[in-house]
Design a protein around this motif. Sequence first.
Motif, mmCIF file in Angstrom:
data_model
loop_
_atom_site.group_PDB
_atom_site.id
_atom_site.type_symbol
_atom_site.label_atom_id
_atom_site.label_comp_id
_atom_site.label_asym_id
_atom_site.label_seq_id
_atom_site.Cartn_x
_atom_site.Cartn_y
_atom_site.Cartn_z
ATOM 1 N N LYS A 197 66.189 3.252 -41.017
ATOM 2 C CA LYS A 197 66.708 3.390 -42.298
ATOM 3 C C LYS A 197 66.581 2.054 -42.835
ATOM 4 C CE LYS A 197 71.115 2.999 -42.352
ATOM 5 N NZ LYS A 197 72.562 3.125 -42.313
ATOM 6 N N GLU A 201 72.018 1.742 -46.200
ATOM 7 C CA GLU A 201 71.651 2.936 -46.931
ATOM 8 C C GLU A 201 72.067 4.181 -46.178
ATOM 9 O OE1 GLU A 201 70.594 5.299 -49.401
ATOM 10 O OE2 GLU A 201 69.656 3.405 -49.949
ATOM 11 N N LEU A 203 71.285 7.656 -47.355
ATOM 12 C CA LEU A 203 70.285 8.455 -47.446
ATOM 13 C C LEU A 203 69.170 8.019 -46.332
ATOM 14 C CD1 LEU A 203 70.036 9.167 -51.140
ATOM 15 C CD2 LEU A 203 70.539 10.874 -49.663
ATOM 16 N N TYR A 215 59.869 3.423 -45.050
ATOM 17 C CA TYR A 215 60.457 3.536 -46.442
ATOM 18 C C TYR A 215 59.728 2.405 -47.364
ATOM 19 C CZ TYR A 215 64.360 5.869 -43.819
ATOM 20 O OH TYR A 215 64.859 6.443 -43.370
ATOM 21 N N SER A 217 59.844 0.336 -50.615
ATOM 22 C CA SER A 217 61.069 -0.338 -51.418
ATOM 23 C C SER A 217 60.507 -1.444 -52.437
ATOM 24 C CB SER A 217 62.156 -0.896 -50.895
ATOM 25 O OG SER A 217 61.840 -1.739 -49.917
ATOM 26 N N TYR A 251 58.987 7.599 -46.877
ATOM 27 C CA TYR A 251 60.036 7.849 -47.518
ATOM 28 C C TYR A 251 60.119 6.693 -48.781
ATOM 29 C CZ TYR A 251 61.921 10.972 -44.136
ATOM 30 O OH TYR A 251 61.941 12.195 -43.318
ATOM 31 N N HIS A 253 63.342 6.041 -52.232
ATOM 32 C CA HIS A 253 64.675 6.396 -52.694
ATOM 33 C C HIS A 253 64.189 6.233 -54.291
ATOM 34 C CE1 HIS A 253 66.146 5.133 -48.782
ATOM 35 N NE2 HIS A 253 67.124 5.980 -48.956
ATOM 36 N N GLU A 256 67.778 9.851 -59.728
ATOM 37 C CA GLU A 256 67.561 11.090 -59.987
ATOM 38 C C GLU A 256 66.847 11.662 -61.331
ATOM 39 O OE1 GLU A 256 69.786 15.478 -59.357
ATOM 40 O OE2 GLU A 256 71.004 13.891 -60.180
ATOM 41 N N GLU A 277 71.583 12.588 -52.783
ATOM 42 C CA GLU A 277 72.907 11.826 -52.990
ATOM 43 C C GLU A 277 73.973 12.603 -53.478
ATOM 44 O OE1 GLU A 277 74.122 7.044 -53.029
ATOM 45 O OE2 GLU A 277 73.493 8.118 -55.058
ATOM 46 N N ARG A 290 70.907 9.192 -56.707
ATOM 47 C CA ARG A 290 69.451 9.086 -56.252
ATOM 48 C C ARG A 290 69.121 10.218 -55.206
ATOM 49 N NH1 ARG A 290 69.182 4.605 -52.859
ATOM 50 N NH2 ARG A 290 71.226 5.291 -52.138
ATOM 51 N N LEU A 292 66.089 11.000 -51.955
ATOM 52 C CA LEU A 292 65.258 10.742 -51.006
ATOM 53 C C LEU A 292 64.067 11.441 -51.004
ATOM 54 C CD1 LEU A 292 64.914 8.533 -48.663
ATOM 55 C CD2 LEU A 292 66.031 10.261 -47.065
ATOM 56 N N TYR A 294 60.120 12.533 -49.614
ATOM 57 C CA TYR A 294 59.585 12.296 -48.267
ATOM 58 C C TYR A 294 57.952 12.671 -48.531
ATOM 59 C CZ TYR A 294 57.621 14.226 -43.679
ATOM 60 O OH TYR A 294 56.746 14.482 -42.712
#
Length: 298
Positions: A197, A201, A203, A215, A217, A251, A253, A256, A277, A290, A292, A294
Amino acid sequence: MRALQPTNLNAGLARAPIHHPLPSSVASRTRAIVASTSGRPDDDEATASVAPVRLQRFSRDQAVDSNLLRAASYLRAYSFGTYPEDRSEYAKRAHLLICATDALEQMEAGLGVASGADEPEREPEREREREEPNAFNSSSNLAFFPVVATLTRGEIGSVVHEVESIIAGGVHVHVPNVDPELTAYVCGTLDVTIGNKLPSEELVGRQGTREDRAYLSNVCVLAPLRKRGIAQTIIEGACAYAGEMGVRNMYVHVVEDNVPARKLYEEKCGFEVEAVESANEARLLNRARRLLLYRPLS
């Protein structure tokens, strides 16, 4: 820890050593991605074509181009920082320097190199923040690498003066060259963290294990160069490189209601919503809700 290796600013970009180029299998896929997205916007607005960007992945086991990493840190500070309109130009530049220094230190920590940042004075609270665990020294994570995309001055095209105006304002997203046409401009960057993760975090991905889960970012593209397919190119290159390292589950984030970002990830890059979330969690943290996303990597 290893010290940062300085860039030879007297060498042309095309001739400069790339310390950790993409593997041939990844590079060939990335070239195809650039060709397929050249001239395609990140939303519905039409745009001009873009020259294939150069992607470089940094790693712990290679010498690090300190100048290129510093330019990437300025892009992050400029992209994610907020600067109140009533601040003086001096205050804005000082704040930008602090944010860029923080971004550089985070990348250096992940890469296990000695800090090369010209450090501004910090308050004691900020000093304590620096000592806290972060994404890159967390025992739950196995690897971290930034990916940086660059263009030369000639490849930037008609918006080159907009880019140079940003640089003149103190946002040093370039690596100068004695031949101005070969100056490297960082047009985009992101991070990949392989592990369970991201820190702090909630999620968290459900697919795979920490060995094959990663992830994305800090994905950003310099404002005048957006809508040219650069973000998709960097994301696809990062996914391809992560796949070479054994990652099978990627993944990211996203807020939305960030429609352009969701369109990029879901429609162009093949991500799907895995988790949402809760409204209470978002309200508690005083931020927008937010998701997540995939994507399986073959």
